[in-house]
Write a protein that holds these residues in place. Structure first.
Motif, PDB file in Angstrom:
ATOM      1  N   GLY A  11      59.414  19.949 121.041  1.00  0.00           N
ATOM      2  CA  GLY A  11      58.611  20.456 119.918  1.00  0.00           C
ATOM      3  C   GLY A  11      58.855  22.066 119.725  1.00  0.00           C
ATOM      4  O   GLY A  11      59.979  22.092 120.237  1.00  0.00           O
TER       5      GLY A  11
ATOM      6  N   GLU B 281      56.044  17.873 118.535  1.00  0.00           N
ATOM      7  CA  GLU B 281      55.835  17.189 118.113  1.00  0.00           C
ATOM      8  C   GLU B 281      56.206  15.774 118.242  1.00  0.00           C
ATOM      9  O   GLU B 281      55.755  14.842 117.246  1.00  0.00           O
ATOM     10  CB  GLU B 281      57.098  18.043 116.738  1.00  0.00           C
ATOM     11  N   PHE B 282      56.864  15.313 119.162  1.00  0.00           N
ATOM     12  CA  PHE B 282      56.668  14.180 119.429  1.00  0.00           C
ATOM     13  C   PHE B 282      56.614  14.460 120.723  1.00  0.00           C
ATOM     14  O   PHE B 282      56.840  15.114 121.675  1.00  0.00           O
ATOM     15  CB  PHE B 282      58.300  13.058 119.044  1.00  0.00           C
TER      16      PHE B 282
ATOM     17  N   LYS C 116      50.748  16.773 124.131  1.00  0.00           N
ATOM     18  CA  LYS C 116      50.890  16.868 123.273  1.00  0.00           C
ATOM     19  C   LYS C 116      50.943  18.346 123.041  1.00  0.00           C
ATOM     20  O   LYS C 116      51.643  19.277 122.254  1.00  0.00           O
ATOM     21  CB  LYS C 116      49.549  17.322 122.090  1.00  0.00           C
TER      22      LYS C 116
ATOM     23  N   PRO D 112      54.611  13.519 107.375  1.00  0.00           N
ATOM     24  CA  PRO D 112      54.390  13.251 108.940  1.00  0.00           C
ATOM     25  C   PRO D 112      55.546  12.640 109.549  1.00  0.00           C
ATOM     26  O   PRO D 112      55.946  12.491 110.506  1.00  0.00           O
ATOM     27  CB  PRO D 112      53.137  12.637 109.122  1.00  0.00           C
TER      28      PRO D 112
ATOM     29  N   THR E 216      54.347  12.962 112.923  1.00  0.00           N
ATOM     30  CA  THR E 216      54.000  14.719 113.599  1.00  0.00           C
ATOM     31  C   THR E 216      52.765  14.702 113.325  1.00  0.00           C
ATOM     32  O   THR E 216      51.211  14.669 114.625  1.00  0.00           O
ATOM     33  CB  THR E 216      53.883  15.386 112.677  1.00  0.00           C
TER      34      THR E 216
ATOM     35  N   PHE F 215      51.539  10.682 116.212  1.00  0.00           N
ATOM     36  CA  PHE F 215      52.447  11.281 117.139  1.00  0.00           C
ATOM     37  C   PHE F 215      53.319   8.967 118.200  1.00  0.00           C
ATOM     38  O   PHE F 215      53.615   9.152 119.090  1.00  0.00           O
ATOM     39  CB  PHE F 215      51.540  11.428 118.615  1.00  0.00           C
TER      40      PHE F 215
END
Length: 221
Positions: free
Chosen positions: A64, A78-79, A89, A132, A151, A154
Motif C-alpha cells: 500500500g 491496499e491489499f 489494514k 475497487p 480495495t 480486502f
C-alpha cells in the motif's frame, strides 16, 4: 495548448524521467524454515512478499501507500493476502536495519501499472481502473510483482513475482513465487511489449500457455 497535445506532452515528459525505486531482501526463520522477505518500493508505495525456496512456497504479501514518520514507514495497506485471518489494514515498518538491497538496474517499464483491458482480435476491451477490484503490476529495478485484489472488501485474488528484463520490445519474466501454483516457480515467460502513451501493450502466452494481449496503464498516483 490543446488538451490532447498537453496530455501527450505530459506522458512523453513522464516517461523520459527515471522512476525512483529500490528492492530489498532479508531472511527470517520459522519452525526451522528459512523465509525470504522481498520488498519492492518506490517513493510512495511499499510491497512486501514472503516465500520459501526449499520447497517453493508462497506465504503472504502486503502492500500500500506509505509515508515516513521519523525513521519509520507508515503503510496504509491496499491489499493483505492474510486479511481474512488478521484483519490488518495498517502497518508500521521499523526493521530497515536488516534489509539488504538487491536492486539490479532501472529498466524500461519501471513503475506501477494497472490492468486496463485486453485485446481480442483487433478489438480493445477496456476496464475501469478506478473500481475497487484491481490488478496491479509493480516493476522496480529488475524485479516485478502482480497482485489481484479488492480495495474495499480486502479480498485477495492472487499474486506472482520474480525478476524481469525489458529490451528492444521483448519483456521477459522469471517466476520466483506464485500464489496460485507453486509448481510455476522457475518458469521463464517471454512477451512482446509496446508503450503507447500511458499504456503498455503486453502480448504473448500466460503461465498456462494461453495466448494473451493485455493492456496496462500507468498508475498515477
Amino acid at each position: 495548448m490543446q488538451p490532447r497535445f498537453f496530455i501527450t506532452f505530459i506522458s512523453q515528459l513522464f516517461f523520459c524521467q527515471i522512476i525512483f525505486g529500490q528492492v530489498f531482501s532479508f531472511t527470517t526463520q520459522e519452525n526451522g524454515q528459512d523465509i525470504q522477505h522481498r520488498i519492492l518500493m518506490d517513493d510512495e508505495y511499499y510491497v512486501e512478499t514472503q516465500f520459501t525456496t526449499k520447497p517453493n512456497q508462497f506465504i503472504k504479501t502486503i502492500g500500500g501507500f506509505y509515508h515516513k514518520k521519523g525513521n519509520d514507514l507508515m503503510v496504509a495497506l491496499e491489499f493483505n493476502s492474510n486479511f481474512s485471518n488478521d484483519s490488518i489494514k495498517h502497518i508500521e515498518i521499523n526493521d530497515q536495519d536488516r534489509w539488504k538491497e538487491i536492486s539490479k538496474t532501472n529498466l524500461p517499464l519501471q513503475g506501477k501499472w494497472l490492468m486496463a483491458g485486453r485485446v481480442n482480435g483487433n478489438q480493445e476491451r477496456r476496464r475501469d481502473t478506478n473500481r475497487p477490484r484491481k490488478t496491479m503490476k509493480i516493476l522496480v529495478d529488475g524485479f516485478f510483482q502482480w497482485i489481484a485484489y479488492n480495495t474495499e472488501s480486502f479480498s485477495f485474488h492472487g499474486t506472482g513475482g520474480g525478476s524481469y528484463t525489458a529490451t528492444d520490445g521483448t519483456y521477459t519474466e522469471t517466476i520466483d513465487y506464485f500464489s496460485r501454483d507453486n509448481n510455476k516457480v522457475g518458469i521463464l515467460l517471454e512477451f512482446e511489449y509496446v508503450k503507447n502513451g500511458m499504456d503498455w501493450h503486453h502480448q504473448g502466452f500466460s503461465s498456462k500457455g494461453d495466448p494473451l494481449h493485455e493492456i496496462w496503464t500507468y498508475r498515477i498516483p
